[in-house]
Design a protein around this motif. Sequence first.
Motif, mmCIF file in Angstrom:
data_model
loop_
_atom_site.group_PDB
_atom_site.id
_atom_site.type_symbol
_atom_site.label_atom_id
_atom_site.label_comp_id
_atom_site.label_asym_id
_atom_site.label_seq_id
_atom_site.Cartn_x
_atom_site.Cartn_y
_atom_site.Cartn_z
ATOM 1 N N ASP A 82 0.858 -1.184 0.000
ATOM 2 C CA ASP A 82 0.000 0.000 0.000
ATOM 3 C C ASP A 82 0.899 1.240 0.000
ATOM 4 O OD1 ASP A 82 -1.666 2.135 0.572
ATOM 5 O OD2 ASP A 82 -2.623 1.187 2.294
ATOM 6 N N PRO A 83 0.903 2.038 -1.052
ATOM 7 C CA PRO A 83 1.802 3.192 -1.124
ATOM 8 C C PRO A 83 1.443 4.330 -0.173
ATOM 9 C CG PRO A 83 0.378 3.129 -3.051
ATOM 10 C CD PRO A 83 0.097 1.881 -2.267
ATOM 11 N N SER A 84 0.251 4.276 0.427
ATOM 12 C CA SER A 84 -0.124 5.335 1.365
ATOM 13 C C SER A 84 0.463 5.093 2.765
ATOM 14 C CB SER A 84 -1.650 5.450 1.462
ATOM 15 O OG SER A 84 -2.200 4.314 2.105
ATOM 16 N N ARG A 85 1.073 3.923 2.974
ATOM 17 C CA ARG A 85 1.678 3.592 4.269
ATOM 18 C C ARG A 85 3.192 3.552 4.150
ATOM 19 N NH1 ARG A 85 0.456 -1.876 5.445
ATOM 20 N NH2 ARG A 85 1.920 -1.557 7.129
ATOM 21 N N SER A 86 3.846 4.129 5.145
ATOM 22 C CA SER A 86 5.308 4.006 5.219
ATOM 23 C C SER A 86 5.722 3.657 6.643
ATOM 24 C CB SER A 86 5.995 5.293 4.766
ATOM 25 O OG SER A 86 5.631 6.354 5.625
ATOM 26 N N ASP A 87 4.820 2.988 7.374
ATOM 27 C CA ASP A 87 5.066 2.674 8.781
ATOM 28 C C ASP A 87 5.770 1.336 8.984
ATOM 29 O OD1 ASP A 87 2.916 1.160 7.909
ATOM 30 O OD2 ASP A 87 1.803 1.346 9.784
ATOM 31 N N ARG A 88 6.280 0.754 7.942
ATOM 32 C CA ARG A 88 6.906 -0.560 8.026
ATOM 33 C C ARG A 88 8.355 -0.455 8.508
ATOM 34 N NH1 ARG A 88 4.635 0.462 3.394
ATOM 35 N NH2 ARG A 88 2.692 -0.550 2.834
ATOM 36 N N VAL A 89 8.881 -1.604 8.934
ATOM 37 C CA VAL A 89 10.281 -1.709 9.349
ATOM 38 C C VAL A 89 10.911 -2.852 8.569
ATOM 39 C CG1 VAL A 89 11.839 -2.240 11.272
ATOM 40 C CG2 VAL A 89 9.772 -0.869 11.674
ATOM 41 N N VAL A 90 12.105 -2.631 8.052
ATOM 42 C CA VAL A 90 12.842 -3.704 7.382
ATOM 43 C C VAL A 90 14.197 -3.864 8.058
ATOM 44 C CG1 VAL A 90 13.807 -2.194 5.568
ATOM 45 C CG2 VAL A 90 13.645 -4.668 5.191
ATOM 46 N N VAL A 91 14.571 -5.113 8.269
ATOM 47 C CA VAL A 91 15.885 -5.468 8.807
ATOM 48 C C VAL A 91 16.590 -6.301 7.749
ATOM 49 C CG1 VAL A 91 17.127 -6.769 10.576
ATOM 50 C CG2 VAL A 91 15.089 -5.449 11.199
ATOM 51 N N PHE A 92 17.753 -5.823 7.334
ATOM 52 C CA PHE A 92 18.588 -6.578 6.415
ATOM 53 C C PHE A 92 19.712 -7.207 7.226
ATOM 54 C CE2 PHE A 92 16.726 -3.433 3.525
ATOM 55 C CZ PHE A 92 16.265 -4.278 2.520
ATOM 56 N N ALA A 93 19.710 -8.511 7.312
ATOM 57 C CA ALA A 93 20.709 -9.232 8.097
ATOM 58 C C ALA A 93 20.755 -10.674 7.612
ATOM 59 C CB ALA A 93 20.352 -9.170 9.583
ATOM 60 N N GLY A 94 21.588 -11.467 8.247
ATOM 61 C CA GLY A 94 21.640 -12.881 7.935
ATOM 62 C C GLY A 94 22.815 -13.286 7.078
ATOM 63 N N ASP A 95 23.500 -12.330 6.491
ATOM 64 C CA ASP A 95 24.771 -12.616 5.823
ATOM 65 C C ASP A 95 25.632 -11.364 5.925
ATOM 66 O OD1 ASP A 95 24.349 -10.840 3.663
ATOM 67 O OD2 ASP A 95 23.733 -12.408 2.293
ATOM 68 N N ASP A 96 26.835 -11.444 5.429
ATOM 69 C CA ASP A 96 27.789 -10.347 5.609
ATOM 70 C C ASP A 96 27.977 -9.498 4.358
ATOM 71 O OD1 ASP A 96 28.289 -10.896 8.297
ATOM 72 O OD2 ASP A 96 29.782 -12.407 7.811
ATOM 73 N N THR A 97 26.926 -9.349 3.563
ATOM 74 C CA THR A 97 27.006 -8.479 2.388
ATOM 75 C C THR A 97 27.077 -7.023 2.857
ATOM 76 O OG1 THR A 97 25.702 -10.022 1.077
ATOM 77 C CG2 THR A 97 25.819 -7.759 0.278
ATOM 78 N N TRP A 98 28.126 -6.332 2.452
ATOM 79 C CA TRP A 98 28.288 -4.937 2.852
ATOM 80 C C TRP A 98 27.144 -4.093 2.299
ATOM 81 C CZ3 TRP A 98 31.348 -4.359 6.666
ATOM 82 C CH2 TRP A 98 32.553 -5.045 6.766
ATOM 83 N N LEU A 99 26.787 -3.060 3.047
ATOM 84 C CA LEU A 99 25.744 -2.133 2.608
ATOM 85 C C LEU A 99 26.122 -1.508 1.264
ATOM 86 C CD1 LEU A 99 23.102 -0.608 3.098
ATOM 87 C CD2 LEU A 99 24.418 1.046 4.456
ATOM 88 N N SER A 100 27.387 -1.156 1.095
ATOM 89 C CA SER A 100 27.823 -0.546 -0.167
ATOM 90 C C SER A 100 27.597 -1.490 -1.348
ATOM 91 C CB SER A 100 29.300 -0.146 -0.089
ATOM 92 O OG SER A 100 30.111 -1.271 0.187
ATOM 93 N N THR A 101 27.714 -2.772 -1.127
ATOM 94 C CA THR A 101 27.456 -3.752 -2.187
ATOM 95 C C THR A 101 25.961 -3.882 -2.442
ATOM 96 O OG1 THR A 101 29.455 -4.976 -1.608
ATOM 97 C CG2 THR A 101 27.782 -6.172 -2.866
ATOM 98 N N ALA A 102 25.184 -3.974 -1.375
ATOM 99 C CA ALA A 102 23.737 -4.162 -1.512
ATOM 100 C C ALA A 102 23.075 -2.968 -2.200
ATOM 101 C CB ALA A 102 23.104 -4.397 -0.149
ATOM 102 N N LEU A 103 23.576 -1.759 -1.952
ATOM 103 C CA LEU A 103 22.978 -0.565 -2.548
ATOM 104 C C LEU A 103 23.488 -0.283 -3.951
ATOM 105 C CD1 LEU A 103 22.858 1.914 0.477
ATOM 106 C CD2 LEU A 103 20.968 0.623 -0.543
ATOM 107 N N GLY A 104 24.503 -1.008 -4.392
ATOM 108 C CA GLY A 104 24.993 -0.829 -5.755
ATOM 109 C C GLY A 104 26.390 -0.267 -5.823
ATOM 110 N N ASP A 105 27.025 -0.505 -6.937
ATOM 111 C CA ASP A 105 28.425 -0.119 -7.134
ATOM 112 C C ASP A 105 28.634 1.368 -7.385
ATOM 113 O OD1 ASP A 105 29.255 -2.761 -6.832
ATOM 114 O OD2 ASP A 105 28.989 -3.181 -8.965
ATOM 115 N N ILE A 106 27.581 2.058 -7.791
ATOM 116 C CA ILE A 106 27.718 3.480 -8.130
ATOM 117 C C ILE A 106 27.285 4.313 -6.921
ATOM 118 C CG2 ILE A 106 27.021 5.313 -9.718
ATOM 119 C CD1 ILE A 106 26.332 3.022 -11.726
ATOM 120 N N PRO A 107 28.241 4.938 -6.234
ATOM 121 C CA PRO A 107 27.912 5.678 -5.016
ATOM 122 C C PRO A 107 26.803 6.716 -5.179
ATOM 123 C CG PRO A 107 30.280 5.412 -5.182
ATOM 124 C CD PRO A 107 29.686 4.922 -6.487
ATOM 125 N N SER A 108 26.741 7.390 -6.311
ATOM 126 C CA SER A 108 25.713 8.420 -6.505
ATOM 127 C C SER A 108 24.308 7.825 -6.630
ATOM 128 C CB SER A 108 26.039 9.264 -7.743
ATOM 129 O OG SER A 108 26.023 8.445 -8.905
#
Length: 161
Positions: free
Chosen positions: A30-56
Amino acid sequence: GHRRCRDPKTVFALPTAMPELIAAAESGFDPSRSDRVVVFAGDDTWLSTALGDIPSERPKMVARLRRFFRAILYEAMDFLIDGVELMPTGLIEKYIFHNVNNASVAIAHAGLGHKQFNLLAAWGYHFWFDANPSVNSAAAWLEEDAAACRAQAWDRCVGTE
């Protein structure tokens, strides 16, 4: 991935599933809600890798997540970015197994008697946990805290009964 409902309030996901989660959110949440919580865990993938190789491009990926999640928690953070908070790693056996004596001493000296707020703890099972004094002192502290919560009717005591 496994989904229990079409539009969840909480999500636990592997970092490598971030693109799949964003696609699921954009097509089914539902795009009218933004009250959710997400936890990314369970392996050691760096945040920089998960968000993509291009910093911008990384802030754009976070913005796509923030459309649906008020809190984004990430375990293997290797850099700071607005909108993403650290998900602390717990006392996971594979990280402390070779340092059992050091961990037991540190935990025993942490002093739950000085704890002023609620306690959140989890213990896996391994032989040394049976003899670890922190397990027993935490259990005693929780019983004492639950009794105080009931007597005081403190707001912080949700779920102590």
